[in-house]
Design an enzyme around this catalytic site. Structure first.
Site, mmCIF file in Angstrom:
data_model
loop_
_atom_site.group_PDB
_atom_site.id
_atom_site.type_symbol
_atom_site.label_atom_id
_atom_site.label_comp_id
_atom_site.label_asym_id
_atom_site.label_seq_id
_atom_site.Cartn_x
_atom_site.Cartn_y
_atom_site.Cartn_z
ATOM 1 N N SER A 18 0.909 -1.047 0.147
ATOM 2 C CA SER A 18 0.054 -0.084 0.060
ATOM 3 C C SER A 18 0.787 1.197 -0.027
ATOM 4 O O SER A 18 1.909 1.336 0.835
ATOM 5 C CB SER A 18 -0.911 0.182 1.224
ATOM 6 O OG SER A 18 -1.722 1.095 1.110
ATOM 7 N N GLY A 85 -8.216 3.994 2.378
ATOM 8 C CA GLY A 85 -9.184 2.922 2.155
ATOM 9 C C GLY A 85 -8.593 1.514 2.163
ATOM 10 O O GLY A 85 -8.925 0.549 2.806
ATOM 11 N N GLU A 86 -7.340 1.404 1.504
ATOM 12 C CA GLU A 86 -6.602 0.221 1.476
ATOM 13 C C GLU A 86 -6.124 0.052 2.904
ATOM 14 O O GLU A 86 -6.089 -1.158 3.432
ATOM 15 C CB GLU A 86 -5.114 0.521 0.631
ATOM 16 C CG GLU A 86 -5.493 0.433 -0.706
ATOM 17 C CD GLU A 86 -4.283 0.557 -1.686
ATOM 18 O OE1 GLU A 86 -4.370 0.247 -2.776
ATOM 19 O OE2 GLU A 86 -3.076 0.792 -0.850
ATOM 20 N N LEU A 87 -5.695 0.934 3.654
ATOM 21 C CA LEU A 87 -5.276 0.870 5.082
ATOM 22 C C LEU A 87 -6.390 0.262 5.629
ATOM 23 O O LEU A 87 -5.977 -0.790 6.610
ATOM 24 C CB LEU A 87 -4.736 2.117 5.454
ATOM 25 C CG LEU A 87 -4.069 1.990 7.180
ATOM 26 C CD1 LEU A 87 -2.976 0.886 6.960
ATOM 27 C CD2 LEU A 87 -3.756 3.331 7.407
#
Length: 295
Positions: A18, A85-87
């Site tokens: 990420s 959002g990935e996190l």
């Protein structure tokens, strides 16, 4: 089960990175990919995925299937709603499964990530403009959590190559630990978190048999296996495919479970096991499918 990657595009990627592209893509990220590739570790590549305001299903799937996630926290990481959002998804998977999360604080202080200060905090505050307080608090909690995970801080390293070498070695070590746990779970058929004398005796018996027949019945696979790899693969595969026909059915798995634990699993449980490996959807696990998804 080995967690090392193969070249098959149908297999899950071992590492999900990420990152904020403009900060790291042509620098540390490309170097990290090269180090991982040299050690046989596959890293997810998002070049063909269109980025928007929310992460798509392909990225969610890649995060879910990953064994490890590297979070490259650069100065502008929090300027991207996509990264945040990935996190959130990464930390969700860390809680729900065994996803290993390794943060790299790239030219940013961990405290700035933890409490959103400095250049990192400025970028984050700008991202929060116009979003709900609930969403903002979710991001703050995620940034605080990831900053509290032990990782690497680039500012304390004078040699970036040495830092990446350490990270790749750590990832390999973690994958080996997970492999050992998977091996344990294979033998702990009733999943009660310990191996009974009967389970151990059966495993040892199978090892003795497999040592004698490991080169018998070379089933088709386009994966090149070294001798030790082939022996390891057969240690796991042959006890289930007891009649050596080159594929495993749900009935084979039910028989295997009963043999080692005297527990009869349901047809649904057996079918779910088959689905985990059945790439071509023919209702059984070929030796080739087994090799590619466990190597």
């Amino acid at each position: 089960m080995s967690l090392m990657a193969t070249s098959s595009s149908s297999l899950p990627h071992v590492v999900f990175p990420s990152f904020h592209g403009p900060d790291v893509r042509s620098g540390i990220l490309s170097h990290l990919r090269n180090v991982f590739a040299r050690k046989g570790i596959t890293m997810f590549n998002d070049n063909d995925i269109e980025r928007g305001h929310t992460i798509g299903s392909k990225l969610v799937e890649a995060i879910t299937k990953a064994e490890v996630s590297i979070v490259l926290l650069s100065k502008n990481y929090a300027s991207s709603i996509w990264c945040l959002g990935e996190l959130l998804e990464i930390l969700k998977c860390k809680e729900a499964s065994e996803l290993i999360v390794i943060p790299i604080f790239y030219d940013v202080d961990p405290s700035d990530v933890r409490i959103q200060t400095g250049d990192f905090g400025i970028a984050f505050k700008k991202t929060c403009e116009g979003v709900t307080e609930k969403q903002k608090q979710r991001w703050i909690q995620a940034l605080t959590r990831v900053a509290n995970i032990a990782g690497e801080h680039s500012r304390i390293w004078t040699d970036e190559a040495a830092m990446l070498e350490k990270i790749s070695s750590h990832v390999l070590k973690q994958l080996k630990v997970k492999k050992l746990w998977e091996e344990f779970r294979i033998r702990d058929v009733d999943q009660n978190h310990y191996i009974t004398v009967q389970e151990l005796h059966y495993a040892m018996t199978q090892l003795d048999i497999i040592e004698k027949v490991v080169m018998i019945g070379n089933f088709p696979t386009d994966v090149t296996l070294e001798w030790e790899e082939k022996k390891e693969m057969n240690h796991t595969y042959r006890p289930i495919d007891a009649d050596q026909k080159g594929y495993i059915t749900a009935a084979d798995y039910q028989k295997y479970v009963f043999t080692v634990s005297e527990r009869m699993i349901t047809d649904e449980e057996a079918a779910n096991f088959i689905k985990n490996f059945d790439v071509d959807g023919d209702g059984r696990i070929s030796y080739d499918e087994f090799v590619k998804l466990t190597r």
